[in-house]
Motif scaffolding. Structure first.
Motif, PDB file in Angstrom:
ATOM      1  N   GLN A  20      29.402 -16.915  70.395  1.00 29.48           N
ATOM      2  CA  GLN A  20      28.594 -17.166  69.002  1.00 29.48           C
ATOM      3  C   GLN A  20      27.554 -16.051  68.789  1.00 29.48           C
ATOM      4  O   GLN A  20      27.283 -15.753  67.670  1.00 29.48           O
ATOM      5  CB  GLN A  20      27.644 -18.446  69.351  1.00 29.48           C
ATOM      6  CG  GLN A  20      28.572 -19.765  69.568  1.00 29.48           C
ATOM      7  CD  GLN A  20      27.702 -20.713  69.900  1.00 29.48           C
ATOM      8  OE1 GLN A  20      26.532 -20.958  69.674  1.00 29.48           O
ATOM      9  NE2 GLN A  20      28.503 -21.933  70.493  1.00 29.48           N
ATOM     10  N   ARG A  22      28.137 -12.836  69.507  1.00 34.43           N
ATOM     11  CA  ARG A  22      29.016 -11.758  68.892  1.00 34.43           C
ATOM     12  C   ARG A  22      29.188 -12.071  67.347  1.00 34.43           C
ATOM     13  O   ARG A  22      29.131 -11.038  66.622  1.00 34.43           O
ATOM     14  CB  ARG A  22      30.006 -11.690  69.813  1.00 34.43           C
ATOM     15  CG  ARG A  22      29.598 -10.781  70.964  1.00 34.43           C
ATOM     16  CD  ARG A  22      31.232 -10.921  71.898  1.00 34.43           C
ATOM     17  NE  ARG A  22      30.777 -10.335  73.183  1.00 34.43           N
ATOM     18  CZ  ARG A  22      30.847  -8.866  73.584  1.00 34.43           C
ATOM     19  NH1 ARG A  22      31.385  -8.035  72.495  1.00 34.43           N
ATOM     20  NH2 ARG A  22      30.896  -8.488  74.583  1.00 34.43           N
ATOM     21  N   GLU A  23      29.686 -13.149  67.186  1.00 36.75           N
ATOM     22  CA  GLU A  23      29.838 -13.710  65.799  1.00 36.75           C
ATOM     23  C   GLU A  23      28.468 -13.648  64.956  1.00 36.75           C
ATOM     24  O   GLU A  23      28.807 -12.961  63.779  1.00 36.75           O
ATOM     25  CB  GLU A  23      30.450 -15.064  65.804  1.00 36.75           C
ATOM     26  CG  GLU A  23      31.397 -15.649  64.587  1.00 36.75           C
ATOM     27  CD  GLU A  23      30.445 -16.157  63.567  1.00 36.75           C
ATOM     28  OE1 GLU A  23      30.753 -15.966  62.393  1.00 36.75           O
ATOM     29  OE2 GLU A  23      29.304 -16.530  63.826  1.00 36.75           O
ATOM     30  N   TRP A  25      26.268 -11.395  65.242  1.00 36.81           N
ATOM     31  CA  TRP A  25      25.939  -9.934  64.843  1.00 36.81           C
ATOM     32  C   TRP A  25      27.051  -9.477  63.938  1.00 36.81           C
ATOM     33  O   TRP A  25      26.689  -8.568  63.112  1.00 36.81           O
ATOM     34  CB  TRP A  25      26.043  -9.244  66.315  1.00 36.81           C
ATOM     35  CG  TRP A  25      24.474  -9.320  66.920  1.00 36.81           C
ATOM     36  CD1 TRP A  25      24.323  -9.903  67.824  1.00 36.81           C
ATOM     37  CD2 TRP A  25      23.698  -8.326  66.345  1.00 36.81           C
ATOM     38  NE1 TRP A  25      22.851  -9.861  68.234  1.00 36.81           N
ATOM     39  CE2 TRP A  25      22.496  -8.795  67.220  1.00 36.81           C
ATOM     40  CE3 TRP A  25      23.339  -7.554  65.177  1.00 36.81           C
ATOM     41  CZ2 TRP A  25      21.215  -8.319  67.111  1.00 36.81           C
ATOM     42  CZ3 TRP A  25      22.116  -6.967  65.045  1.00 36.81           C
ATOM     43  CH2 TRP A  25      20.963  -7.368  66.106  1.00 36.81           C
ATOM     44  N   SER A  26      28.399  -9.858  64.206  1.00 38.60           N
ATOM     45  CA  SER A  26      29.443  -9.325  63.299  1.00 38.60           C
ATOM     46  C   SER A  26      29.120  -9.929  61.787  1.00 38.60           C
ATOM     47  O   SER A  26      29.501  -8.874  61.125  1.00 38.60           O
ATOM     48  CB  SER A  26      30.914  -9.697  63.691  1.00 38.60           C
ATOM     49  OG  SER A  26      30.820 -11.093  63.545  1.00 38.60           O
ATOM     50  N   ARG A  27      28.673 -10.988  61.648  1.00 35.33           N
ATOM     51  CA  ARG A  27      28.163 -11.432  60.372  1.00 35.33           C
ATOM     52  C   ARG A  27      27.085 -10.659  59.595  1.00 35.33           C
ATOM     53  O   ARG A  27      26.966 -10.545  58.362  1.00 35.33           O
ATOM     54  CB  ARG A  27      27.865 -12.925  60.196  1.00 35.33           C
ATOM     55  CG  ARG A  27      29.196 -13.925  60.212  1.00 35.33           C
ATOM     56  CD  ARG A  27      28.788 -15.376  60.137  1.00 35.33           C
ATOM     57  NE  ARG A  27      27.201 -15.382  60.651  1.00 35.33           N
ATOM     58  CZ  ARG A  27      26.981 -16.789  61.526  1.00 35.33           C
ATOM     59  NH1 ARG A  27      27.760 -17.576  61.557  1.00 35.33           N
ATOM     60  NH2 ARG A  27      25.632 -16.535  61.935  1.00 35.33           N
ATOM     61  N   ASP A  29      26.177  -7.641  60.294  1.00 34.24           N
ATOM     62  CA  ASP A  29      26.406  -6.272  59.674  1.00 34.24           C
ATOM     63  C   ASP A  29      25.444  -5.350  60.274  1.00 34.24           C
ATOM     64  O   ASP A  29      24.900  -4.282  59.850  1.00 34.24           O
ATOM     65  CB  ASP A  29      26.466  -6.067  58.281  1.00 34.24           C
ATOM     66  CG  ASP A  29      27.197  -4.711  57.753  1.00 34.24           C
ATOM     67  OD1 ASP A  29      28.228  -4.299  58.740  1.00 34.24           O
ATOM     68  OD2 ASP A  29      27.141  -4.189  56.986  1.00 34.24           O
ATOM     69  N   GLY A  30      24.981  -5.669  61.662  1.00 34.74           N
ATOM     70  CA  GLY A  30      23.825  -4.825  62.116  1.00 34.74           C
ATOM     71  C   GLY A  30      22.762  -4.845  62.046  1.00 34.74           C
ATOM     72  O   GLY A  30      21.592  -4.405  62.655  1.00 34.74           O
ATOM     73  N   GLN A  36      18.385 -15.460  61.011  1.00 38.18           N
ATOM     74  CA  GLN A  36      19.397 -15.062  62.016  1.00 38.18           C
ATOM     75  C   GLN A  36      18.702 -14.306  63.353  1.00 38.18           C
ATOM     76  O   GLN A  36      19.135 -14.736  64.436  1.00 38.18           O
ATOM     77  CB  GLN A  36      20.226 -13.772  61.352  1.00 38.18           C
ATOM     78  CG  GLN A  36      21.212 -14.343  60.280  1.00 38.18           C
ATOM     79  CD  GLN A  36      21.991 -13.134  59.575  1.00 38.18           C
ATOM     80  OE1 GLN A  36      21.348 -12.236  59.486  1.00 38.18           O
ATOM     81  NE2 GLN A  36      23.090 -13.065  59.496  1.00 38.18           N
ATOM     82  N   TYR A  40      19.297 -15.910  66.739  1.00 36.83           N
ATOM     83  CA  TYR A  40      19.752 -15.095  68.009  1.00 36.83           C
ATOM     84  C   TYR A  40      18.881 -15.435  69.160  1.00 36.83           C
ATOM     85  O   TYR A  40      19.399 -15.441  70.253  1.00 36.83           O
ATOM     86  CB  TYR A  40      19.717 -13.721  67.536  1.00 36.83           C
ATOM     87  CG  TYR A  40      19.635 -12.623  68.679  1.00 36.83           C
ATOM     88  CD1 TYR A  40      20.853 -12.311  68.863  1.00 36.83           C
ATOM     89  CD2 TYR A  40      18.621 -12.054  69.272  1.00 36.83           C
ATOM     90  CE1 TYR A  40      21.156 -11.482  70.067  1.00 36.83           C
ATOM     91  CE2 TYR A  40      18.798 -11.130  70.254  1.00 36.83           C
ATOM     92  CZ  TYR A  40      20.197 -10.859  70.694  1.00 36.83           C
ATOM     93  OH  TYR A  40      20.120  -9.968  71.750  1.00 36.83           O
TER      94      TYR A  40
END
Length: 59
Positions: A20, A22-23, A25-27, A29-30, A36, A40
């Motif tokens: 979750q 990782r997902e 962070w991928s959404r 875009d850094g 968020q 996190y």
């Protein structure tokens, strides 16, 4: 079913929480928005609890 078994049935594993994170962070875009960042922080706290529980269970 014991209370400990019930807790494990409803609590995601450290690996699931990590997925979750990782997902998220991928959404993102850094770059995380305020919302968020709160998500996190919540996930990292859950991950730490899950890791502790998994280590204690293994011992």
């Amino acid at each position: 079913m014991s209370l400990n078994d019930e807790r494990h049935a409803t609590t995601p594993s450290a690996a699931e929480i990590n997925a979750q994170i990782r997902e998220l962070w991928s959404r993102a875009d850094g770059r995380l928005s305020d919302e968020q960042r709160r998500e996190y922080a919540r996930l990292v706290t859950l991950w730490a609890i899950a890791m502790r529980d998994e280590v204690v269970e293994a011992a």
